[in-house]
Write a protein that holds these residues in place. Structure first.
Motif, PDB file in Angstrom:
ATOM      1  N   THR A  32       0.835  -1.406   0.144  1.00  0.00           N
ATOM      2  CA  THR A  32      -0.006   0.121  -0.068  1.00  0.00           C
ATOM      3  C   THR A  32       0.884   1.241  -0.037  1.00  0.00           C
ATOM      4  N   THR A  33       0.376   2.263  -0.028  1.00  0.00           N
ATOM      5  CA  THR A  33       1.167   3.611  -0.283  1.00  0.00           C
ATOM      6  C   THR A  33       1.831   3.779   1.463  1.00  0.00           C
ATOM      7  N   LYS A  34       1.239   3.331   2.289  1.00  0.00           N
ATOM      8  CA  LYS A  34       1.887   3.361   3.680  1.00  0.00           C
ATOM      9  C   LYS A  34       2.629   2.281   4.283  1.00  0.00           C
ATOM     10  N   GLU A  35       2.331   1.184   3.841  1.00  0.00           N
ATOM     11  CA  GLU A  35       2.814  -0.330   4.427  1.00  0.00           C
ATOM     12  C   GLU A  35       2.960  -1.115   3.505  1.00  0.00           C
ATOM     13  N   VAL A  36       3.774  -2.210   4.001  1.00  0.00           N
ATOM     14  CA  VAL A  36       4.008  -3.592   3.235  1.00  0.00           C
ATOM     15  C   VAL A  36       3.788  -4.438   4.159  1.00  0.00           C
ATOM     16  N   TYR A  37       3.187  -5.401   3.841  1.00  0.00           N
ATOM     17  CA  TYR A  37       2.854  -6.667   4.772  1.00  0.00           C
ATOM     18  C   TYR A  37       2.516  -7.832   4.111  1.00  0.00           C
ATOM     19  N   PRO A  38       3.087  -8.958   4.841  1.00  0.00           N
ATOM     20  CA  PRO A  38       2.629 -10.301   4.038  1.00  0.00           C
ATOM     21  C   PRO A  38       1.063 -10.539   3.874  1.00  0.00           C
ATOM     22  N   SER A  39       0.655 -11.190   2.868  1.00  0.00           N
ATOM     23  CA  SER A  39      -0.661 -11.939   2.483  1.00  0.00           C
ATOM     24  C   SER A  39      -0.832 -12.946   3.370  1.00  0.00           C
ATOM     25  N   ASP A  40      -1.936 -13.620   3.622  1.00  0.00           N
ATOM     26  CA  ASP A  40      -2.118 -14.913   4.283  1.00  0.00           C
ATOM     27  C   ASP A  40      -1.167 -16.072   3.419  1.00  0.00           C
ATOM     28  N   ALA A  41      -0.934 -16.011   2.525  1.00  0.00           N
ATOM     29  CA  ALA A  41       0.104 -16.995   1.662  1.00  0.00           C
ATOM     30  C   ALA A  41       1.410 -16.578   2.211  1.00  0.00           C
ATOM     31  N   GLY A  42       1.398 -15.321   2.233  1.00  0.00           N
ATOM     32  CA  GLY A  42       2.818 -14.844   2.531  1.00  0.00           C
ATOM     33  C   GLY A  42       3.345 -15.174   3.885  1.00  0.00           C
ATOM     34  N   ASN A  43       2.260 -15.140   4.822  1.00  0.00           N
ATOM     35  CA  ASN A  43       2.535 -15.394   5.981  1.00  0.00           C
ATOM     36  C   ASN A  43       3.120 -17.048   6.197  1.00  0.00           C
ATOM     37  N   LEU A  44       2.233 -17.786   5.224  1.00  0.00           N
ATOM     38  CA  LEU A  44       2.414 -19.350   5.472  1.00  0.00           C
ATOM     39  C   LEU A  44       3.960 -19.374   4.851  1.00  0.00           C
ATOM     40  N   LEU A  45       4.381 -18.764   3.657  1.00  0.00           N
ATOM     41  CA  LEU A  45       5.628 -18.845   3.003  1.00  0.00           C
ATOM     42  C   LEU A  45       6.847 -18.568   4.143  1.00  0.00           C
ATOM     43  N   TYR A  46       6.392 -17.437   4.716  1.00  0.00           N
ATOM     44  CA  TYR A  46       7.501 -16.774   5.662  1.00  0.00           C
ATOM     45  C   TYR A  46       7.929 -17.705   7.009  1.00  0.00           C
ATOM     46  N   GLU A  47       6.918 -18.765   7.146  1.00  0.00           N
ATOM     47  CA  GLU A  47       7.210 -19.873   8.093  1.00  0.00           C
ATOM     48  C   GLU A  47       8.105 -20.688   7.588  1.00  0.00           C
ATOM     49  N   TYR A  48       7.765 -21.115   6.524  1.00  0.00           N
ATOM     50  CA  TYR A  48       8.791 -22.247   5.649  1.00  0.00           C
ATOM     51  C   TYR A  48       9.908 -21.602   5.390  1.00  0.00           C
ATOM     52  N   ALA A  49      10.046 -20.175   4.907  1.00  0.00           N
ATOM     53  CA  ALA A  49      11.161 -19.465   4.667  1.00  0.00           C
ATOM     54  C   ALA A  49      12.177 -19.476   5.830  1.00  0.00           C
TER      55      ALA A  49
END
Length: 80
Positions: free
Chosen positions: A51-68
């Protein structure tokens, strides 16, 4: 998917910023963006919400983050 892409992705999630991730990894912001886009294309899903104000993981991003995190931890252990 490769380690550089996972490192870039994890750094963006950790720091909430593409430019801060670039600084941390000694890469340019466009390179970080390219790594994230490549991961998103390969997996066919949006991983980072921008977004113009922030960057955050999507639901799929949260899942991949745990694997990463686990993959990068295992790589560090193997190297040691």
């Amino acid at each position: 998917m490769d380690f550089k892409q996972l490192e870039a992705f994890a750094a963006v999630v950790n720091l909430g910023s593409f430019s801060k991730a670039g600084d941390r990894l000694f890469l340019t912001q466009p390179t970080i963006s390219a790594h994230i886009r490549a991961l998103e294309r390969e997996l066919g899903v949006q991983l980072i919400v921008r977004t113009t104000k922030e960057v955050y993981p999507s639901d799929a991003g949260n899942l991949l983050y745990e694997y990463a995190k686990e993959i990068l931890r295992l790589r560090t252990s193997a190297v040691q």
